[in-house]
Design a protein around this motif. Structure first.
Motif, mmCIF file in Angstrom:
data_model
loop_
_atom_site.group_PDB
_atom_site.id
_atom_site.type_symbol
_atom_site.label_atom_id
_atom_site.label_comp_id
_atom_site.label_asym_id
_atom_site.label_seq_id
_atom_site.Cartn_x
_atom_site.Cartn_y
_atom_site.Cartn_z
ATOM 1 N N ILE A 1 4.333 43.992 -39.359
ATOM 2 C CA ILE A 1 5.432 44.950 -39.392
ATOM 3 C C ILE A 1 5.088 46.110 -38.465
ATOM 4 C CG2 ILE A 1 6.772 46.519 -40.845
ATOM 5 C CD1 ILE A 1 6.180 44.705 -43.190
ATOM 6 N N ARG A 2 5.982 46.420 -37.551
ATOM 7 C CA ARG A 2 5.783 47.558 -36.650
ATOM 8 C C ARG A 2 6.218 48.842 -37.349
ATOM 9 N NH1 ARG A 2 7.740 45.244 -30.729
ATOM 10 N NH2 ARG A 2 6.315 43.466 -30.680
ATOM 11 N N ALA A 3 5.372 49.850 -37.269
ATOM 12 C CA ALA A 3 5.619 51.076 -38.022
ATOM 13 C C ALA A 3 5.589 52.282 -37.089
ATOM 14 C CB ALA A 3 4.569 51.250 -39.121
ATOM 15 N N LEU B 1 -0.673 52.149 -42.750
ATOM 16 C CA LEU B 1 -0.233 51.673 -41.441
ATOM 17 C C LEU B 1 -1.048 50.467 -40.987
ATOM 18 C CD1 LEU B 1 0.292 55.142 -39.789
ATOM 19 C CD2 LEU B 1 2.065 53.472 -40.249
ATOM 20 N N LEU C 1 0.342 47.454 -42.848
ATOM 21 C CA LEU C 1 1.635 47.051 -42.293
ATOM 22 C C LEU C 1 1.461 46.288 -40.987
ATOM 23 C CD1 LEU C 1 3.816 50.244 -42.950
ATOM 24 C CD2 LEU C 1 3.962 48.037 -44.107
ATOM 25 N N LYS C 2 0.546 46.723 -40.129
ATOM 26 C CA LYS C 2 0.296 46.008 -38.885
ATOM 27 C C LYS C 2 -0.287 44.621 -39.161
ATOM 28 C CE LYS C 2 -1.291 48.146 -35.305
ATOM 29 N NZ LYS C 2 -2.139 48.958 -34.400
ATOM 30 N N SER D 1 -0.569 53.896 -35.878
ATOM 31 C CA SER D 1 0.829 53.451 -35.836
ATOM 32 C C SER D 1 1.175 52.869 -34.473
ATOM 33 C CB SER D 1 1.759 54.631 -36.145
ATOM 34 O OG SER D 1 1.622 55.636 -35.155
#
Length: 431
Positions: A99-101, A91, A94-95, A117
């Motif tokens: 990218i929002r997860a 997570l 991804l941040k 998240s």
């Protein structure tokens, strides 16, 4: 297929390997050599276009050690058998990639990932359904176990009462009360770390959150667009038109405000669809789609109001109103109010988004009915009907049929041009 990292020299953390070599898990003797892939975002994107990529915790660790996790993670579909620290790291990466997860978890080991998240969902495993009651005992069981074995609610004829503690009626009632109790929900550490808590252990609640969130976002966007258009039109009416002596009566202003409140009430009561759309709505009110749509539609409304004022000045044979005088019904005021009311109806009808994020205008019966009734009343008054209502609204009769036809044409042109602008902008920005 299994992935192994192939590089020419020492592979330090943070340096991308030269390529990834894919080999079958159960290689055959005569199998062709597997292809080679570069460990880059472009290569992973091309591979993800053909296959659904998935990996386990050991492969995740290999990508992390090779420094290619940031390039690969946005294109992976399934992450399985992940350790708690690996979930949190995924997570975080991804941040960092923008990218929002969303993360859903049901245990203490998911707390770190839930905090990392953007949207955390805690899944509760406790059941909300009470256990089924025990079946009633048969007659044979009653004869064998005693007169109060069938629930303690009736005594067998001729039997002796059991007064020895909980073996009789009192014990049976307490047992039945314990069976009927619904288990209490005990929230764990996951619920403390997450913004949402689902009442079930199913990940379907994540889809519900996205559906509700998109419906709320789209409703907010269309409300802001409608409010912006109404404020711009009102600003022109209260400044330029007020200087010319064109004012709005109390009954006219009250009817417009009441209609606006009713329209907004039905807009806010729209429900989301049950199917998630692959397209996402704009994330900000200041997005290019919203700004350009508001500017273009206001230009159309401004031209319609200016044309309405011109028609009023051409057909009004009376003296011009005093700029600082009190309100007096006149032809210019009547024409401007009719066009403004029709403009209000068209603004709600055009800017109501509906599908694919929420129920369409045809499914929102309240909004559709109120818009049709309001538009019909404005058109009917323009044609000379409903004289009592026109008198209550302080409107003067229109002098000839040509003016009525011009006004209806102006209202229709304003609606059609606004609708065409909205559809064009939605297509350009894929909204």
């Amino acid at each position: 297929l299994g992935a192994t990292v192939s590089s020419g020299g020492s592979n330090k953390r943070g340096c991308l390997p030269e390529r990834l070599e894919w080999s079958p898990l159960s290689p055959e003797p005569d199998a062709a050599p597997p292809p080679l892939y570069e460990a880059s975002g472009k290569a992973f994107r091309a591979l993800a276009a053909k296959y659904a990529l998935c990996l386990a915790g050991d492969t995740f660790r290999a990508l992390e050690q090779s420094g290619s996790l940031g390039a690969a993670l946005p294109h992976l579909s399934v992450l399985a058998r992940m350790a708690p620290d690996q979930k949190q790291l995924a997570l975080k990466v991804l941040k960092e990639e923008g990218i929002r997860a969303m993360m859903c978890g049901d245990g203490t080991n998911d707390v770190g990932a839930l905090k990392q998240s953007d949207i955390g969902v805690a899944l509760v495993n406790a059941s909300f359904v009470a256990p089924p009651p025990k079946p009633l005992a048969s007659r044979e069981e009653v004869r064998q176990e005693g007169p109060y074995a069938a629930g303690g609610l009736r005594q067998r004829k001729g039997g002796r009462k059991d007064v020895g503690g909980k073996g009789g009626l009192e014990g049976s009632l307490e047992e039945r009360m314990r069976e009927m109790e619904v288990p209490m929900l005990k929230l764990g550490d996951a619920s403390i770390a997450a913004a949402f808590t689902a009442k079930s252990a199913s990940v379907a609640s994540c889809v519900d959150i996205i559906l509700q969130g998109r419906c709320t976002l789209v409703t907010t966007l269309q409300m802001c667009k409608i409010l912006a258009l109404n404020c711009l039109v009102s600003a022109y009416s209260l400044s330029v038109l007020h200087i010319k002596g064109v004012r709005i009566g109390d009954a006219q202003a009250t009817s417009c405000a009441l209609g606006t409140a009713i329209f907004f009430f039905f807009v806010s009561s729209s429900k989301p669809l049950s199917k998630l759309s692959p397209r996402s709505p704009p994330s900000s009110v200041l997005s290019p789609y919203v700004l350009l749509t508001v500017i273009a539609q206001f230009a159309v409304h401004l031209g319609a109001i200016m044309q309405a004022c011109s028609l009023g000045e051409q057909h009004d044979s009376g003296p011009p109103p005093e700029p600082q005088g009190d309100f007096e019904p006149n032809l210019t005021n009547t024409i401007v109010w009719l066009v403004s009311s029709a403009m209000l109806v068209s603004t709600f009808a055009v800017n109501y988004k509906g599908r694919p994020y929420m129920e369409g205008l045809s499914a929102n019966k309240g909004l559709l009915g109120s818009l049709l009734v309001s538009g019909g009343v404005v058109a009917f008054i323009t044609l000379g009907g409903m004289p009592e209502l026109a008198e209550y609204l302080e409107l003067v009769p229109l002098p000839d049929e040509q003016l009525r036809s011009d006004l209806l044409g102006l209202m229709a042109a304003d609606f059609c041009m606004s609708w065409a602008i909205e559809k064009f902008m939605a297509k350009v920005f894929s909204y």
